[in-house]
Scaffold this active site. Structure first.
Site, PDB file in Angstrom:
ATOM      1  N   ASP A 195       8.019  -7.962  -7.622  1.00 52.75           N
ATOM      2  CA  ASP A 195       7.729  -9.334  -8.035  1.00 52.75           C
ATOM      3  C   ASP A 195       7.983  -9.419  -9.544  1.00 52.75           C
ATOM      4  O   ASP A 195       7.244  -8.812 -10.329  1.00 52.75           O
ATOM      5  CB  ASP A 195       6.269  -9.663  -7.694  1.00 52.75           C
ATOM      6  CG  ASP A 195       5.901 -11.108  -7.999  1.00 52.75           C
ATOM      7  OD1 ASP A 195       6.623 -11.767  -8.769  1.00 52.75           O
ATOM      8  OD2 ASP A 195       4.869 -11.584  -7.474  1.00 52.75           O
ATOM      9  N   HIS A 196       8.998 -10.185  -9.916  1.00 54.90           N
ATOM     10  CA  HIS A 196       9.396 -10.223 -11.327  1.00 54.90           C
ATOM     11  C   HIS A 196       8.386 -10.949 -12.205  1.00 54.90           C
ATOM     12  O   HIS A 196       8.479 -10.889 -13.444  1.00 54.90           O
ATOM     13  CB  HIS A 196      10.774 -10.879 -11.466  1.00 54.90           C
ATOM     14  CG  HIS A 196      11.628 -10.250 -12.531  1.00 54.90           C
ATOM     15  ND1 HIS A 196      11.137  -9.381 -13.477  1.00 54.90           N
ATOM     16  CD2 HIS A 196      12.952 -10.354 -12.796  1.00 54.90           C
ATOM     17  CE1 HIS A 196      12.105  -9.001 -14.281  1.00 54.90           C
ATOM     18  NE2 HIS A 196      13.223  -9.571 -13.889  1.00 54.90           N
ATOM     19  N   ARG A 197       7.411 -11.630 -11.606  1.00 51.50           N
ATOM     20  CA  ARG A 197       6.332 -12.205 -12.408  1.00 51.50           C
ATOM     21  C   ARG A 197       5.426 -11.100 -12.946  1.00 51.50           C
ATOM     22  O   ARG A 197       4.846 -11.226 -14.036  1.00 51.50           O
ATOM     23  CB  ARG A 197       5.485 -13.169 -11.559  1.00 51.50           C
ATOM     24  CG  ARG A 197       6.215 -14.373 -11.014  1.00 51.50           C
ATOM     25  CD  ARG A 197       5.314 -15.173 -10.101  1.00 51.50           C
ATOM     26  NE  ARG A 197       4.821 -14.363  -8.979  1.00 51.50           N
ATOM     27  CZ  ARG A 197       3.954 -14.792  -8.074  1.00 51.50           C
ATOM     28  NH1 ARG A 197       3.465 -16.012  -8.165  1.00 51.50           N
ATOM     29  NH2 ARG A 197       3.570 -14.004  -7.088  1.00 51.50           N
TER      30      ARG A 197
END
Length: 478
Positions: free
Chosen positions: A448-450
């Site tokens: 998850d790039h968040r």
């Protein structure tokens, strides 16, 4: 003289997993007339997470089974009635108390507080404060008349089906701020959305589903009576036409339905990034063979390459704890989890499930091997409990068992990363300055790039690869 008083007890479909709303009855183990005892399993049900056996919480005789096998039943609905026998005191004609129990009373008051349903799942508390779950079934309601429908001299019947009753005046639909923003962006009125979340909360998927239904093409013109019904019923997406006699339609329910919803929610909520690396695992495969032959981990302990991959990932997480995280949208916080609950994606006859090993990071290699073996065997038997599939923090999917080199795995909802372990193949590889055959696999890490930026994701994947190339590092790095 004493008289035997027989009362009817009702057993309702319990919430056998956190937040579940329905379950399918797979099989009944009893029939009307059978005698049952407290704790006896009476049926097996399949929820969106697992197949679970339900024990009855009292003694008596089966009076009625209210649903057949294969029926999907909402949580809280009575599924079986039991005639319970009890001894009353000496009969007293003039004693009004003797007839008091015959007075009608709500089922909830007639039942004692003790409602043991499953080990680890007690009765839900505060049920009276839960807002009634709105369903897609049309119901007749007198709370609010259906909107007037222009029609030439063809009055609408007063008892025509209407939408489920709207929220009371002034009551706001339950939805988190991001969901409200999504609804505003899509032009969706939250008061018209059917909630599927726990306690009647509207989710992002509910909003997307309602928006998709609104965008569906209109049906051909219909008679006035049918048009009136269409006005008061929510739009329904027409089923796909059957193109051939060999087509088969499979109902979307149970584990398959839950998996589909989870994957859609994950794919459209978390920005996925996937990185790949090829690694020489020749030394790891030799280590696995030595462990099998020596029996060092135990005589009955199953040793496989997946065990070493799991240990390598746990060691990488220990070195980079930020990857073991969760995004808290409501609190606008990133939660770095204190323990690693390692999920293992497992294909079962009922569909894909992801049970997890609790606090896997604290286990020795021997303990991890035992837990992994138990998890796989329980999943194969279809006996994985809902509790075993809750609370996961990071996952491994072993696509290599199907002969697949790699993939781009979708995150398990609520987790920050998932590692795909591909097939181990003998390939030409440069080793000590020469091209020789070596055992090579491909690893893929989706994150998850968040929560995980490119640097952190790359370091985690590189650490797993380095540990599998030289498994002795499991000692020095661990």
């Amino acid at each position: 003289m004493t008289t035997e008083v027989r009362s009817l007890r009702e057993f309702k479909m319990p919430d056998v997993g956190e937040g579940l709303t329905e379950a399918e009855i797979l099989s009944w183990y009893v029939k009307p007339g059978d005698t049952v005892t407290d704790g006896q399993v009476v049926c097996e049900v399949e929820t969106a997470k697992a197949a679970v056996e339900l024990p009855i919480p009292f003694n008596g005789v089966v009076e009625a089974l209210h649903f057949p096998e294969g029926a999907t039943v909402d949580v809280g609905t009575v599924i079986i009635s039991i005639a319970v026998a009890g001894e009353a005191g000496a009969a007293a004609p003039a004693a009004p108390a003797a007839v008091a129990p015959a007075a009608p009373a709500p089922a909830e008051e007639a039942e004692p507080e003790r409602r043991e349903v499953l080990v680890g799942y007690g009765p839900r508390t505060g049920g009276s404060q839960r807002r009634a779950r709105r369903t897609t079934t049309t119901k007749v309601t007198a709370a609010k008349p259906a909107p007037a429908v222009p029609a030439p001299a063809a009055p609408v019947a007063p008892a025509a089906p209407a939408l489920p009753a709207d929220l009371p005046a002034g009551e706001r639909p339950l939805a988190k701020p991001p969901v409200r923003k999504l609804a505003k962006d899509l032009g969706v009125d939250l008061r018209a959305v059917t909630p599927t979340g726990r306690d009647g909360v509207i989710t992002r998927e509910d909003v997307h589903a309602h928006a998709a239904a609104q965008a569906a093409p209109a049906a051909p013109a219909a008679p006035v009576a049918e048009t009136a019904a269409a006005v008061v019923a929510e739009p329904v997406v027409a089923p796909l036409p059957v193109s051939g006699t060999g087509d088969v339609r499979v109902p979307i329910k149970g584990v398959r339905k839950a998996t589909a919803q989870a994957m859609v929610a994950s794919a459209f909520t978390a920005p996925h990034v996937t990185e790949f690396v090829q690694v020489d695992v020749t030394r790891t495969m030799k280590f696995v063979r030595r462990l099998k032959e020596s029996g060092e981990l135990g005589r009955d302990v199953r040793v496989s390459p997946l065990l070493l991959v799991a240990k390598a990932l746990l060691t990488a997480v220990k070195r980079h704890p930020e990857v073991n995280a969760q995004w808290d949208e409501a609190a606008q916080e990133i939660v770095i989890r204190g323990q690693v609950n390692l999920g293992i994606a497992a294909a079962t006859p009922r569909g894909l499930i992801v049970p997890n090993i609790k606090d896997a990071g604290a286990k020795t290699l021997s303990g991890l091997a035992v837990s992994l073996g138990e998890l796989v065997e329980t999943a194969r038997q279809g006996k994985t409990s809902p509790a075993d599939m809750q609370g996961g923090t990071i996952t491994i999917t072993n696509v290599g068992v199907f002969g697949v080199d790699t993939g781009t795995p979708i995150l398990n909802p609520g987790e920050a990363a998932i590692l795909a372990f591909g097939a181990v193949r003998e390939l030409p590889w440069v080793h000590k300055g020469k091209v020789v055959p070596r055992q090579v696999t491909t690893l893929a890490l989706s994150f998850d790039h968040r929560l995980v930026d490119g640097e952190l994701g790359s370091k985690v994947l590189a650490d797993v690869a380095a540990l599998l190339e030289y498994p002795k590092r499991l000692i020095t790095w661990g």
